[in-house]
Enzyme design. Structure first.
Site, short mmCIF file in Angstrom:
data_model
loop_
_atom_site.label_atom_id
_atom_site.label_comp_id
_atom_site.label_asym_id
_atom_site.label_seq_id
_atom_site.Cartn_x
_atom_site.Cartn_y
_atom_site.Cartn_z
N LYS A 50 26.77 -64.61 -26.73
CA LYS A 50 27.68 -64.67 -27.88
C LYS A 50 29.13 -64.78 -27.41
O LYS A 50 29.91 -65.57 -27.93
CB LYS A 50 27.50 -63.42 -28.77
CG LYS A 50 26.19 -63.41 -29.54
CD LYS A 50 25.92 -62.08 -30.24
CE LYS A 50 24.55 -62.12 -30.93
NZ LYS A 50 24.18 -60.86 -31.57
N GLN A 94 26.26 -54.81 -31.51
CA GLN A 94 24.92 -55.29 -31.17
C GLN A 94 23.88 -54.20 -31.41
O GLN A 94 24.08 -53.04 -31.03
CB GLN A 94 24.91 -55.74 -29.69
CG GLN A 94 23.61 -56.38 -29.24
CD GLN A 94 23.32 -57.71 -29.91
OE1 GLN A 94 24.24 -58.42 -30.34
NE2 GLN A 94 22.06 -58.06 -30.02
N ASP A 117 28.37 -60.15 -38.85
CA ASP A 117 26.91 -60.09 -38.87
C ASP A 117 26.38 -60.13 -40.31
O ASP A 117 25.20 -60.38 -40.53
CB ASP A 117 26.43 -58.78 -38.24
CG ASP A 117 25.90 -58.96 -36.82
OD1 ASP A 117 25.39 -60.04 -36.52
OD2 ASP A 117 26.02 -58.00 -36.04
#
Ligand code: GUN
Length: 286
Positions: A50, A94, A117
């Site tokens: 990412k 994460q 997200d």
């Protein structure tokens, strides 16, 4: 007949290149912060990918790697600091987090306007209501892959296998928003094979290697395989038994090279969306 492959890697590369051009034309650099806690090895790979993709697209990206022993208050304090930092447009924590940290408490602490997200209740709620907001990356990737395959959800029977808040539920909502007739199947579904066989669009998001067998796939169905599982022999496989499904499906995503790259492309797009929305007078997503 063998299924057409839906090339997520190529589509993601095109979208990332297009985004890089848009970013290069902006008068500022959108900022992304990726937070990793502990040493989960898979998370390490995802976070690196990412971060690298974000830099390649011209974003200002930084990974904050905290030790496993980080406490929940410490992590919450970091999230609040990032919320308040005007240079930060997107915050991604994460998952999974270590067991001693409550995931919900952390996700709820992220400023919804920076929640790239799309996991915050405000963004999940906006999605459920069909309002603009930040949409979870993997389900958005699923929709883009359908579009790439030339498959319209409108009026189609779609079956989503898996009901997670990260993939299954938001994928079902996006398909519903696209006018599909949606069934959400899961581990308690009575006859999963029969449900899958009814699907014109089958989205597999269970996280169990090759659980969905080839003869569960209706002739000509479009199969989007969200799973990334490592077998005991170290092979990366999806939730769908790919080789078995090939003669049944009309189109199918490979693993790797299907949904995975799209998740990252959508994360970058969400970060730019958040950056633009934060600078727009109404501060709305979309
Ligand atoms: N862990 C597995 N997938 C994801 C994702 O899309 N976002 C975050 N934050 N963590 C994950």
């Amino acid at each position: 007949m063998t299924a057409r492959l839906i090339d997520g890697k190529a589509l993601a590369a095109r979208r990332r290149a297009a985004l890089a051009e848009r970013v290069a034309a902006l008068p500022f650099r959108p900022g992304l912060r990726v937070v990793r806690v502990g040493e989960d090895p898979a998370s390490g790979v995802y976070v690196r990918n990412k971060d690298r993709a974000a830099r390649e697209a011209g974003l200002e990206s930084e990974t904050l790697h905290l030790p496993e022993a980080t406490t929940e208050p410490e992590l919450l304090a970091l999230v609040r600091r990032l919320n308040d930092d005007p240079a930060v447009d997107g915050i991604l924590v994460q998952l999974p987090l270590p067991a001693h940290i409550r995931t919900e408490a952390v996700l709820d602490a992220i400023d919804p306007a920076k929640d790239v997200d799309g996991f915050h209740p405000v963004n999940q709620g906006a999605l459920a209501l069909g309002r603009p907001g930040l949409v979870p990356c993997t389900p958005r990737g699923v929709m883009l892959l359908l579009e790439e395959a030339g498959v319209s959800p409108r009026g189609a029977r779609a079956v989503v296998v898996g009901r997670s808040t990260i993939v299954g539920k938001p994928a079902a909502l996006l398909l519903l928003g696209g006018d599909a007739t949606v069934t959400v199947a899961h581990s308690r579904t009575r006859d999963l094979a029969a449900e899958c066989r009814r699907a014109e669009i089958l989205v597999a998001a269970v996280g169990r290697a090759e659980m969905i067998r080839g003869d569960w796939v209706a002739p000509g169905a479009t199969v989007i395989d969200v799973g990334i599982n490592r077998t005991a022999e170290g092979r990366l496989v999806g939730d769908v038994a790919f080789a078995e499904a090939l003669p049944h499906a009309g189109a199918i995503t490979p693993v790797p090279g299907g949904v995975g790259p799209m998740t990252i492309a959508c994360l970058l797009e969400n970060t730019v969306q958040a950056a633009l929305a934060r600078r727009a007078p109404t501060r709305q997503g979309g």
